[in-house]
Design a protein around this motif. Structure first.
Motif, short mmCIF file in Angstrom:
data_model
loop_
_atom_site.label_atom_id
_atom_site.label_comp_id
_atom_site.label_asym_id
_atom_site.label_seq_id
_atom_site.Cartn_x
_atom_site.Cartn_y
_atom_site.Cartn_z
N SER A 127 0.87 -1.18 0.00
CA SER A 127 0.00 0.00 0.00
C SER A 127 0.90 1.23 0.00
CB SER A 127 -0.88 0.00 1.24
OG SER A 127 -0.10 0.32 2.37
N GLY A 154 1.07 3.65 2.07
CA GLY A 154 1.64 3.90 3.39
C GLY A 154 2.81 2.96 3.69
N GLY A 184 -0.81 12.08 -0.19
CA GLY A 184 -1.65 10.92 -0.49
C GLY A 184 -1.76 9.88 0.61
N LEU A 185 -1.09 10.10 1.74
CA LEU A 185 -1.12 9.08 2.80
C LEU A 185 -2.37 9.23 3.66
CD1 LEU A 185 2.55 9.10 4.12
CD2 LEU A 185 1.49 7.57 2.45
N ASP A 186 -2.83 8.10 4.25
CA ASP A 186 -3.94 8.19 5.19
C ASP A 186 -3.43 8.71 6.53
OD1 ASP A 186 -2.67 6.08 6.38
OD2 ASP A 186 -4.10 4.57 5.69
N ALA A 187 -4.38 9.05 7.41
CA ALA A 187 -4.00 9.72 8.66
C ALA A 187 -2.98 8.93 9.50
CB ALA A 187 -5.25 10.05 9.47
N PRO A 188 -3.20 7.63 9.74
CA PRO A 188 -2.20 6.91 10.56
C PRO A 188 -0.81 6.89 9.90
CG PRO A 188 -4.18 5.58 10.26
CD PRO A 188 -4.34 6.77 9.39
N SER A 189 -0.77 6.73 8.59
CA SER A 189 0.53 6.71 7.91
C SER A 189 1.22 8.06 8.01
CB SER A 189 0.35 6.34 6.44
OG SER A 189 -0.26 5.09 6.32
N LYS A 190 0.42 9.14 7.89
CA LYS A 190 1.01 10.47 8.05
C LYS A 190 1.63 10.63 9.42
CE LYS A 190 -1.59 13.29 4.86
NZ LYS A 190 -2.49 14.41 4.63
N ASP A 206 1.15 20.03 3.34
CA ASP A 206 0.32 19.67 4.48
C ASP A 206 0.79 20.46 5.69
OD1 ASP A 206 -0.85 18.53 6.72
OD2 ASP A 206 -1.00 16.57 5.76
N THR A 247 4.36 13.18 2.72
CA THR A 247 3.10 12.64 3.24
C THR A 247 1.98 12.72 2.22
OG1 THR A 247 2.54 14.80 4.18
CG2 THR A 247 3.63 13.22 5.63
#
Lengths: 330, 267
Positions: free
Chosen positions: A158, A160, A186-192, A216, A184
């Motif tokens: 994925s 992330g 295109g990453l989802d919140a936990p990955s960020k 961001d 960061t």
């Protein structure tokens, strides 16, 4: 001597405008129309070892161009640049052996190879001795929780997961300085959060200098003590986030919930921004009327349920900053 | 780790990738073998009808054909990175990644993708060379073998040079220029026949411009021990493959100019 030194850096491109297709490519070889693009006009800053700096600016401001010059891919039109005592574009091979680069939109790894094979190949490319490689790899695998991914081909990860692998790939050769171009995106919140946490630890615990570009603002807020704002190829600000905030936003917001119907307020230097039946959003300038004084004035005359002061969001700060400098998207 | 060992690692990685798709690799390899096998049948049909062409027999032409196809297939197998440079590296920005690594761009590009499927065409070329040996008296003594290997090496350098030039042009056009195929695929077609069947101007192009004759026609004359019907002295025949290396060296000069341009424009 700072680790990164940039003085009066300028970069302009001549961009060919050509018709599409093979015919266009051929006629473009013979006769071209050029358009001059000034990506960087005049940029100066310096960075000490161990600093963490965020580069902020709208699309086309010159962020990526700056990172490309710093990492030795591009040669500037004029100006002086040194990273760790080397001029990146003149001494590219030696320079790139000492820096790490992560592009959020581009992969360092081999699409069809398992993550671990890619790491092995990078260790050979960067001439990392087997001992040091094993130690460094194990450390990064633990820090970035890569263990379950090592046997998977990169194409199956994925975004992330891939970014975590990218970070490890960029750090295997133990660079003194790390350039991150929108890490960061295109990453989802936990990955960020994971990326931010990792970058922070890298900077604090391993003393790696970090220069990051981002759109961001939460990255900036979470990471950087120092922010450089650029617009249209020029430096607009170089300061801490707090100072940046107060320099552009004289105005603060005060939210008041009243116990009864919201009154008509008339206090010098205070404006009503929104009104509902029992609440008001007020804008005020703390230089003219400090928050405690304003709150005292309101609570003295009215019954209040709740009250809070709001800091402007970092997005607003930056957007407002561009407005002030008239340097939005180029 | 030195460049040669790193290249070995690249080859290993590339083979591992192709091993992930064994069916595709096998089909491509057989495809290359079959497609070129049909081609030599066409040449055979031609000679079957006319017997000889300008004093050349089928067996002799088969030797030209086999050697140049081996040559091209080796070059094609090794230089994929330059072949697809415009579309896969410049246009996508992947060349930035190449520049971010502390190794020469050339090493990274030739290590990019070693195409196993070309082995099919190399095998076909070898089979044709064996066939030729049975049709005409070719004495494969060490000298003849050495000349053949030397001609193939010069030819690989020449085709690599053409592909490096093609890649260099993509610094300007951003795309891989298909027009260069005239020199690669067309060059193979032209070089599989003896030089003296062509018009005078075309012989000059093949000798002094894109020196395909120097890596095929002239060294093969030396192997066949035939004097050049066009009058080139015998002693020069085995030296001609040098031209392929000269061509490659000049191509790399152009490549350097392209690299400098990339550094100032970033595509």
């Amino acid at each position: 001597m700072p680790q990164v030194l940039v003085e009066a850096l300028a970069k302009s491109y001549r961009v060919a405008e050509r018709a599409p297709g093979v015919a266009g490519a051929l006629s473009g070889l013979l006769r071209r129309r050029w358009r001059e693009v000034r990506a960087l006009v005049d940029l100066s800053f310096s960075l000490e070892a161990g600093e963490l700096l965020a580069f902020v600016g709208p699309n086309g401001a010159g962020k990526s161009t700056t990172v490309k010059i710093l990492s030795g891919i591009l040669r500037p039109s004029s100006g002086r640049i040194e990273v760790g005592g080397l001029v990146p574009y003149e001494d590219r091979l030696r320079h790139v052996a000492r820096v790490g680069v992560v592009f959020g939109q581009r992969s360092q790894l081999w699409w069809d190879l398992p993550v671990l094979d890619g790491f092995d190949l990078l260790a050979d490319i960067y001439r990392v001795t087997p001992d040091r490689y094993r130690r460094r790899r194990d450390e990064l695998v633990a820090l970035l929780r890569l263990e379950p991914l090592l046997a998977q081909p990169v194409r199956q990860l994925s975004l992330g997961q891939r970014m975590r692998a990218e970070f490890a790939a960029a750090l295997l050769h133990d660079p003194e300085i790390l350039f991150l171009d929108e890490p960061t995106i295109g990453l989802d919140a936990p990955s960020k959060l994971a990326v931010r946490d990792f970058v922070k630890r890298l900077n604090r615990e391993q003393n790696v200098t970090v220069l990051l570009t981002t759109h961001d603002m939460h990255d900036v807020e979470a990471l950087a003590e120092r922010v450089i704002v650029i617009g249209q190829g020029r430096l607009l600000a170089d300061s801490s986030l707090d100072r940046l905030r107060s320099s552009v936003f004289a105005e603060r917001r005060l939210w008041v919930d009243f116990a009864e119907e919201a009154p008509a307020l008339d206090i010098q230097g205070v404006e009503v921004r929104t009104r509902t039946a029992r609440s008001l959003e007020l804008a005020f300038d703390p230089a003219k009327i400090p928050a405690p004084k304003l709150i005292a004035a309101i609570t003295a005359e009215h019954a209040v349920d709740d009250i809070h002061v709001e800091e402007p969001a970092i997005e607003e700060v930056i957007a407002r900053f561009y407005d002030l400098h008239d340097s939005g998207e180029a | 780790m030195n460049a040669l060992r790193l290249y070995g690692r690249y080859v290993g990685a590339s083979l591992r990738v192709q091993a992930q798709y064994p069916a595709a690799t096998l089909l491509l390899t057989t495809g290359h073998l079959a497609a070129t096998a049909i081609e030599i049948l066409g040449v055979f049909a031609l000679f079957h009808r006319f017997g000889q062409v300008k004093g050349w027999s089928f067996g002799e032409v088969a030797l030209f054909y086999g050697l140049i196809n081996i040559t091209f297939s080796i070059a094609d197998m090794l230089t994929r990175g330059f072949d697809v440079f415009g579309t896969d590296f410049v246009r996508t920005g992947a060349f930035d990644r190449v520049l971010l690594r502390p190794r020469s761009a050339t090493l990274q590009l030739i290590g990019y993708d070693i195409r196993l499927s070309r082995v099919g065409r190399i095998l076909q070329g070898l089979v044709v060379v064996v066939l030729a040996t049975n049709l005409v008296p070719i004495h494969w003594n060490p000298a003849a073998v050495a000349i053949a290997v030397w001609a193939v090496a010069g030819g690989v350098a020449l085709f690599a040079g053409i592909l490096v030039l093609q890649a260099t042009i993509s610094f300007w056009t951003i795309e891989s220029l298909e027009a260069v195929n005239v020199l690669t695929y067309g060059g193979v077609q032209a070089a599989q026949y003896p030089l003296n069947i062509y018009a005078d101007w075309f012989r000059r192009v093949l000798t002094f411009g894109v020196p395909l004759a120097c890596v095929a026609y002239y060294p093969v004359l030396a192997i066949l021990k035939r004097p050049d019907p066009l009058g080139a002295p015998d002693w020069i025949l085995p030296l001609t493959p040098l031209a392929g290396f000269a061509f490659l060296a000049l191509s790399f000069l152009a490549w350097r100019a392209g690299m400098a341009r990339y550094a100032s424009t970033g595509s």
